[in-house]
Design an enzyme around this catalytic site. Sequence first.
Site, PDB file in Angstrom:
ATOM      1  N   CYS A   1     -43.890  57.295  83.311  1.00 23.81           N
ATOM      2  CA  CYS A   1     -44.413  56.508  84.439  1.00 23.81           C
ATOM      3  C   CYS A   1     -43.529  56.603  85.680  1.00 23.81           C
ATOM      4  O   CYS A   1     -43.985  56.330  86.789  1.00 23.81           O
ATOM      5  CB  CYS A   1     -44.540  55.042  84.036  1.00 23.81           C
ATOM      6  SG  CYS A   1     -45.578  54.833  82.593  1.00 23.81           S
TER       7      CYS A   1
ATOM      8  N   HIS B   1     -45.766  50.908  90.255  1.00 25.04           N
ATOM      9  CA  HIS B   1     -46.477  51.635  89.212  1.00 25.04           C
ATOM     10  C   HIS B   1     -47.542  50.714  88.622  1.00 25.04           C
ATOM     11  O   HIS B   1     -47.283  49.538  88.380  1.00 25.04           O
ATOM     12  CB  HIS B   1     -45.485  52.067  88.119  1.00 25.04           C
ATOM     13  CG  HIS B   1     -46.152  52.503  86.860  1.00 25.04           C
ATOM     14  ND1 HIS B   1     -47.110  53.498  86.842  1.00 25.04           N
ATOM     15  CD2 HIS B   1     -46.028  52.074  85.575  1.00 25.04           C
ATOM     16  CE1 HIS B   1     -47.528  53.664  85.600  1.00 25.04           C
ATOM     17  NE2 HIS B   1     -46.898  52.810  84.818  1.00 25.04           N
TER      18      HIS B   1
ATOM     19  N   ASN C   1     -54.031  52.617  83.860  1.00 24.79           N
ATOM     20  CA  ASN C   1     -52.685  53.184  84.012  1.00 24.79           C
ATOM     21  C   ASN C   1     -52.776  54.708  83.891  1.00 24.79           C
ATOM     22  O   ASN C   1     -53.029  55.233  82.816  1.00 24.79           O
ATOM     23  CB  ASN C   1     -51.780  52.599  82.921  1.00 24.79           C
ATOM     24  CG  ASN C   1     -50.363  53.139  82.974  1.00 24.79           C
ATOM     25  OD1 ASN C   1     -50.067  54.073  83.720  1.00 24.79           O
ATOM     26  ND2 ASN C   1     -49.481  52.546  82.173  1.00 24.79           N
TER      27      ASN C   1
END
Length: 333
Positions: free
Chosen positions: A115, A260, A290
Amino acid sequence: MPRTVFLGTGFDVPERVVTNEELTRRMDTSDEWIRERTGIRERRWVEEGETSAAMAARASRRALEAAGLEPSDVDAIVLATLSPDHFFPGTGVFLQRELGLSGTGIPALDVRAQCSGFLYGLSVADAWIRSGRYATILLVGVEIQSTGIDVSTRGRDMAVLFGDGAGAAVLGASDDPDRGVLSTHIHAEGEHAELLWCDAAASYRHPRISAEDLEQGRHYPSMVGREVFKHAVQRMPEAVHEALEENGLAVEDIDLLIPHQANARISEMVRRRLGLDETRVYNNIDRYGNTTAATIPIALAEAVQQGLLSQGDLLCLTAFGSGFTWGSALVRW
Ligand code: UT7
């Protein structure tokens, strides 16, 4: 020393929208659970045959067009992903080929920081640009998560979270001292590697993947969600403060924070801990879920499209994910 500036941004997501409702037909979950716990309403999943490289190429072409540049203007490619099209070579070389740059010999570096991949990539690209090594760098975050998750009740904690997509930024060198990347800070803590990981296929296994691995679901990612959550809401504000301190700036100076997109509750907690106004935080997890290394560049491209960034604004990026890895960047737009 030149500064790194964002010359253009672009993104690409699959056309296929997968709603929470659709997932309830494949596993024991509910739209209510997913929205309340994660803020996600829908995500995009690829159709069979789609590659990360093709998605990355579409996002890259849009970023290049926004920059008024051609693929041939790119001096280097940095591509962040945890879901490469192949074990090796990296997706960066396939992107190079898709862009028609095979014959140029320009480097293509894959970054594996999950990520935080886009921020790790930005850190490398920024160092290359400031050192004068490369002048124009294509930085991409891309993921195809949907082919790697367990879309049954066994895997529901992960399956509802992830989406596919690509985001790209064209970075260039500028002599303007008032613009560009002010700093990047990247970190890792390997102690927690197994709290969010994918065990197989693995080169320490003989063979790398077995029928038993498949049976046990070791080829699917797994996560201790609550632990990851706890660290995420601590590390991201910490990294933002680290960046602000280094630059003699304060939270009030931030015009736009792009965290994020892992979970709307995480972003909300980060926002509160920082004491930032809601209007200064960009969120799109409700539409894409995500997308790991792609969340920040997709969100950035959307924010630019929506006119949320004006020259001189202070943009802050922060990420946290598997590794653990985390970081932040400050950019004077
Ligand atoms: O991008 C990289 C970083 N990733 C993250 O930052 C993610 C961090 N973690 C999270 O976002 C959250 O921990 C999750 C969204 C993954 C989970 O939310 P939670 O509030 O921590 O739930 P939980 O894991 O504690 O599970 C609560 C309950 C469990 O049932 P019991 O044991 O209480 O009966 C789960 O089995 O919810 C159950 N559950 C589900 N129920 C319906 C787990 N997944 C689902 C689901 N649908 N999809």
